[in-house]
Design a protein around this motif. Structure first.
Motif, PDB file in Angstrom:
ATOM      1  N   GLY A  89      39.772  19.921  11.810  1.00 60.75           N
ATOM      2  CA  GLY A  89      40.080  20.612  13.058  1.00 60.75           C
ATOM      3  C   GLY A  89      40.094  19.666  14.248  1.00 60.75           C
ATOM      4  O   GLY A  89      40.959  19.756  15.132  1.00 60.75           O
ATOM      5  N   LEU A  90      39.150  18.727  14.311  1.00 61.76           N
ATOM      6  CA  LEU A  90      39.116  17.740  15.386  1.00 61.76           C
ATOM      7  C   LEU A  90      40.314  16.805  15.313  1.00 61.76           C
ATOM      8  O   LEU A  90      40.913  16.451  16.341  1.00 61.76           O
ATOM      9  N   LEU A  91      40.689  16.416  14.089  1.00 64.67           N
ATOM     10  CA  LEU A  91      41.847  15.547  13.909  1.00 64.67           C
ATOM     11  C   LEU A  91      43.122  16.221  14.396  1.00 64.67           C
ATOM     12  O   LEU A  91      43.948  15.597  15.076  1.00 64.67           O
ATOM     13  N   LEU A  92      43.274  17.501  14.072  1.00 62.58           N
ATOM     14  CA  LEU A  92      44.497  18.215  14.427  1.00 62.58           C
ATOM     15  C   LEU A  92      44.659  18.379  15.929  1.00 62.58           C
ATOM     16  O   LEU A  92      45.779  18.447  16.436  1.00 62.58           O
ATOM     17  N   ARG A  93      43.551  18.450  16.655  1.00 63.48           N
ATOM     18  CA  ARG A  93      43.660  18.545  18.110  1.00 63.48           C
ATOM     19  C   ARG A  93      44.263  17.279  18.703  1.00 63.48           C
ATOM     20  O   ARG A  93      44.816  17.296  19.807  1.00 63.48           O
ATOM     21  N   ARG A  94      44.154  16.171  17.991  1.00 62.77           N
ATOM     22  CA  ARG A  94      44.689  14.903  18.495  1.00 62.77           C
ATOM     23  C   ARG A  94      46.087  14.599  17.959  1.00 62.77           C
ATOM     24  O   ARG A  94      46.948  14.134  18.701  1.00 62.77           O
ATOM     25  N   GLN A 142      45.048  24.112   5.019  1.00 68.78           N
ATOM     26  CA  GLN A 142      44.571  25.419   5.487  1.00 68.78           C
ATOM     27  C   GLN A 142      44.286  25.392   6.975  1.00 68.78           C
ATOM     28  O   GLN A 142      44.679  26.295   7.723  1.00 68.78           O
ATOM     29  N   VAL A 143      43.563  24.361   7.421  1.00 64.71           N
ATOM     30  CA  VAL A 143      43.197  24.262   8.837  1.00 64.71           C
ATOM     31  C   VAL A 143      44.444  24.129   9.705  1.00 64.71           C
ATOM     32  O   VAL A 143      44.489  24.617  10.833  1.00 64.71           O
TER      33      VAL A 143
END
Length: 455
Positions: A89-94, A142-143
């Motif tokens: 989830g943190l990776l996807l925000r970036r 999934q995320v």
């Protein structure tokens, strides 16, 4: 965890997030080609996940395992959700959702390739390693994909849209037991003489080798999907991305305790996935019990497909129904239906027990997407992190089957279905009360819930 803000500021923050998020989503068209591309991923990881339900009894036969050790297949697979979801989830925000999808597909491909040395070495622990790596890639998918589907269109129709894509996920889980059963249980019909060590070793080698080809071809398909999702251009969701220009205020830092509906929804996902996976994992063994139906393994695998097929049909119906009916009420009714059906399966035998437990699949149909969309409602820029929390809760698929396996070894497989029955009781509670959760009332309910279980 971060210190909670006063109720008044939380309420105003929620309203601001809800309004901006709703306005952005209302102006965004779903884009049917984009939705179709994402739906193909749901179908693929549904097929991969569904293979576990026949892989559990297959490896149980190969390595002569107890129920508890055999269900480690699900434990290692779903433990990846707990360990990988929040970092994803943190990776996807970036990096955004599309790069997240490509990365997840690559990791899943690597996991499939681990099955080749596992089958040749005939080491159970190497199979478990491959499952963990494979599931790590699926976790990133999934995320990425679930909140992406929610964001591609109106927030009001998000449960319906997610139910539609999850229906194709169920199509994958429906096809997998039939295909996997035809491959994995093929050697059983040939048989082996258990009195000679040589024939037993040959039988084990043949059974282990049966796993190699399906996962090799899955790796090929995953590589093709990597190429496809690297080529297409999916729309960005700017309100879900991390801003580099300014750092968020300390009061705006994400904390699960600021979102009671998300917190209780994560427990709901934990209970639902755990119950659904536990039932699917034990169906083949349940149906083959002499006290239930005494089916052959290949025949029992077909009924596992009926279980997942019920979820598929229900999700297609739910995609239409949830446009007009309250999502929370529908969730509560389906959960209570599961409780009744499991109770019947535990207290009966023969085909009454068989069809009662298979019918639980139909009740499961709308649960995951409905809990997911209810829990993410109003998170705005925190949607990707909220999705990570919910996907982390999928670790229920590791814990609940393990608990049922322990109970099955101690008290018998029929009694062990008490474990998923209790899970559905909680989901009924969440369905009935989640629509009423707001900042102040939600925190009061969360505090009462915490005092009840964590005195």
């Amino acid at each position: 965890m971060r210190q909670m803000l006063p109720d008044s500021s939380l309420h105003s923050n929620e309203m601001a997030v809800c309004d901006s998020d709703a306005q952005a989503q209302e102006g965004r068209s779903p884009g049917y080609l984009n939705l179709a591309a994402l739906t193909s991923l749901f179908l693929l990881w549904g097929f991969i996940t569904g293979l576990n339900d026949v892989l559990v009894p297959h490896l149980k036969n190969v390595f002569e395992l107890s129920y508890t050790r055999a269900v480690l297949v699900q434990f290692y697979f779903f433990a990846a959700y707990f360990l990988v979801s929040v970092p994803a989830g943190l990776l996807l925000r970036r990096v955004g959702y599309q790069l997240g999808l490509v990365f997840g597909l690559l990791v899943a491909c690597a996991g499939c390739l681990v099955f080749i040395p596992a089958a040749r070495l005939q080491i159970y622990e190497v199979f478990l390693l491959g499952l963990f790596v494979l599931a790590s890639g699926i976790t990133v998918l999934q995320v990425s994909a679930n909140p992406y589907v929610i964001a591609l269109g109106s927030a009001k129709t998000a449960p319906s849209r997610l139910n539609l894509t999850q229906a194709f996920n169920s199509l994958g889980t429906t096809l997998a037991p039939v295909a996997g059963g035809a491959v994995f249980f093929a050697a059983i019909s040939i048989g082996a003489d258990p009195d000679t060590a040589t024939s037993v070793d040959e039988f084990r080698a043949r059974e282990a080798a049966l796993v190699e080809k399906p996962y090799f071809w899955l790796a090929v398909v995953l590589l093709m999907m990597v190429a496809f999702f690297s080529w297409i251009r999916l729309p960005t969701i700017p309100e879900h991305r991390l801003s580099y220009s300014t750092s968020p205020p300390r009061s705006e830092t994400f904390s699960i305790w600021r979102f009671p509906r998300l917190t209780l929804g994560a427990i709901g996902i934990f209970a639902y996935v755990g119950a659904e996976v536990a039932i699917g994992s034990f169906l083949v063994s349940f149906f083959s019990e002499s006290s239930v139906a005494e089916m052959q393994l290949f025949e029992a695998a077909k009924y596992v497909s009926y279980y997942w097929g019920g979820a598929m049909v229900g999700r297609f119906a739910g995609a239409l129904l949830l446009r007009y009916v309250s999502a929370g009420k529908t969730l509560a009714v389906c959960s209570l239906g599961s409780v009744v059906l499991i109770g019947v399966a535990m207290l009966s035998s023969g085909y009454l027990a068989v069809w009662s437990i298979v019918a639980v699949g139909g009740c499961n149909s709308i649960m995951f997407p409905t809990i997911f969309s209810l829990a993410l409602r109003g998170l705005g820029q925190y949607t990707s992190q909220g999705s990570g929390v919910l996907c982390m809760a999928i670790v229920g698929g590791a814990v609940i089957p393990l608990l049922q396996g322990v109970l099955a070894d101690e008290a018998g497989i029929q009694i062990s279905f008490l474990v998923p029955l209790l899970c559905y009781c909680y989901i009924a509670y969440y369905g009935a009360f989640s629509p009423a959760l707001r900042w102040s009332s939600g925190q009061r309910q969360l505090k009462r819930f915490s005092r009840l279980f964590f005195k």
